[in-house]
Design an enzyme around this catalytic site. Sequence first.
Site, short mmCIF file in Angstrom:
data_model
loop_
_atom_site.label_atom_id
_atom_site.label_comp_id
_atom_site.label_asym_id
_atom_site.label_seq_id
_atom_site.Cartn_x
_atom_site.Cartn_y
_atom_site.Cartn_z
N SER A 1 -33.01 -57.63 -8.32
CA SER A 1 -33.16 -56.27 -7.79
C SER A 1 -32.77 -55.25 -8.85
CB SER A 1 -32.28 -56.08 -6.55
OG SER A 1 -32.69 -56.93 -5.52
N ARG B 1 -30.82 -68.78 -9.77
CA ARG B 1 -31.80 -68.47 -10.80
C ARG B 1 -31.51 -69.20 -12.10
NH1 ARG B 1 -31.31 -62.30 -9.33
NH2 ARG B 1 -29.32 -63.22 -8.79
N HIS C 1 -36.70 -62.94 -3.63
CA HIS C 1 -36.11 -63.08 -2.29
C HIS C 1 -37.15 -63.62 -1.30
CE1 HIS C 1 -33.37 -59.51 -3.55
NE2 HIS C 1 -32.64 -60.59 -3.57
N LYS D 1 -20.08 -52.44 -4.75
CA LYS D 1 -21.06 -51.73 -5.58
C LYS D 1 -21.91 -50.80 -4.71
CE LYS D 1 -24.24 -55.64 -5.53
NZ LYS D 1 -24.99 -56.65 -6.23
P1 ADP Z 1 -26.22 -60.54 -3.94
O1 ADP Z 1 -25.85 -59.14 -4.29
O2 ADP Z 1 -25.42 -61.17 -2.86
O3 ADP Z 1 -26.44 -61.45 -5.14
P2 ADP Z 1 -29.07 -60.31 -3.72
O4 ADP Z 1 -29.80 -59.55 -2.70
O5 ADP Z 1 -29.20 -59.83 -5.13
O6 ADP Z 1 -27.60 -60.36 -3.22
O7 ADP Z 1 -29.50 -61.83 -3.66
C1 ADP Z 1 -29.38 -62.58 -2.50
C2 ADP Z 1 -29.59 -64.04 -2.83
O8 ADP Z 1 -30.91 -64.21 -3.34
C3 ADP Z 1 -28.65 -64.59 -3.90
O9 ADP Z 1 -28.34 -65.92 -3.55
C4 ADP Z 1 -29.47 -64.56 -5.14
O10 ADP Z 1 -29.07 -65.58 -6.05
C5 ADP Z 1 -30.86 -64.85 -4.58
N1 ADP Z 1 -31.92 -64.34 -5.45
C6 ADP Z 1 -32.07 -63.08 -5.89
N2 ADP Z 1 -33.17 -62.97 -6.70
C7 ADP Z 1 -33.70 -64.22 -6.76
C8 ADP Z 1 -34.81 -64.80 -7.46
N3 ADP Z 1 -35.57 -64.08 -8.27
N4 ADP Z 1 -35.06 -66.13 -7.28
C9 ADP Z 1 -34.25 -66.85 -6.48
N5 ADP Z 1 -33.17 -66.38 -5.82
C10 ADP Z 1 -32.89 -65.09 -5.95
#
Ligand code: ADP
Length: 166
Positions: free
Chosen positions: A131, A93, A17, A41
């Site tokens: 996460s 990703r 992030h 969730k």
């Molecule tokens: P969501 O539950 O909406 O997927 P996240 O907090 O998990 O929310 O992710 C927010 C954004 O960050 C999403 O677009 C996700 O694809 C991106 N993201 C999460 N982890 C990574 C990573 N390791 N590299 C690039 N983008 C990421």
Amino acid sequence: MKIAIYPGTFDPVTLGHLDIIIRASKLVDQLVIGVLTNISKKTVFTVEERVQFLHRVLKENNLEGKIKIESFNGLLVDFAKAHNASFIVRGLRAVTDFDYELQLAQTNHVMVPEIDTVFFTTRLEYSYLSSSTVREIASFGGDIKQFVPECIVQSVYDKYKAIGSV
Ligand code: ADP
């Protein structure tokens, strides 16, 4: 003024992030990190904790200037409109992200054509990182230092101690 929204759950914020936050903030005048509160969730970290972690991470990386953090519920496009944003930032990703992200981007574009979604492809070293991986490792007391910003490592462990899983 060019404004973008970076929405997510951030349960908790990871180095993946942070990488997107840094890269996206270079392209706009203001980046608003939108921390979702209305997801179906259940999250491990409360919205206050997720927002506080992000504040800590911005401070540690001297990124506070043009980045704001806000929690929101309801429709993303409404949140984006309320901030006069022209862009929604998302990270990609792997192909596994693609179907869902494409659907989301196209739906949002139909609802509000003047707001576009911009995708950042993950850096190779974070392509496996999510996460949920961090939560799983932390719940077993494993080492998460390579996956989340240093300033939140102890708080993540403390949370799992508090909920009795380590
Ligand atoms: P969501 O539950 O909406 O997927 P996240 O907090 O998990 O929310 O992710 C927010 C954004 O960050 C999403 O677009 C996700 O694809 C991106 N993201 C999460 N982890 C990574 C990573 N390791 N590299 C690039 N983008 C990421």
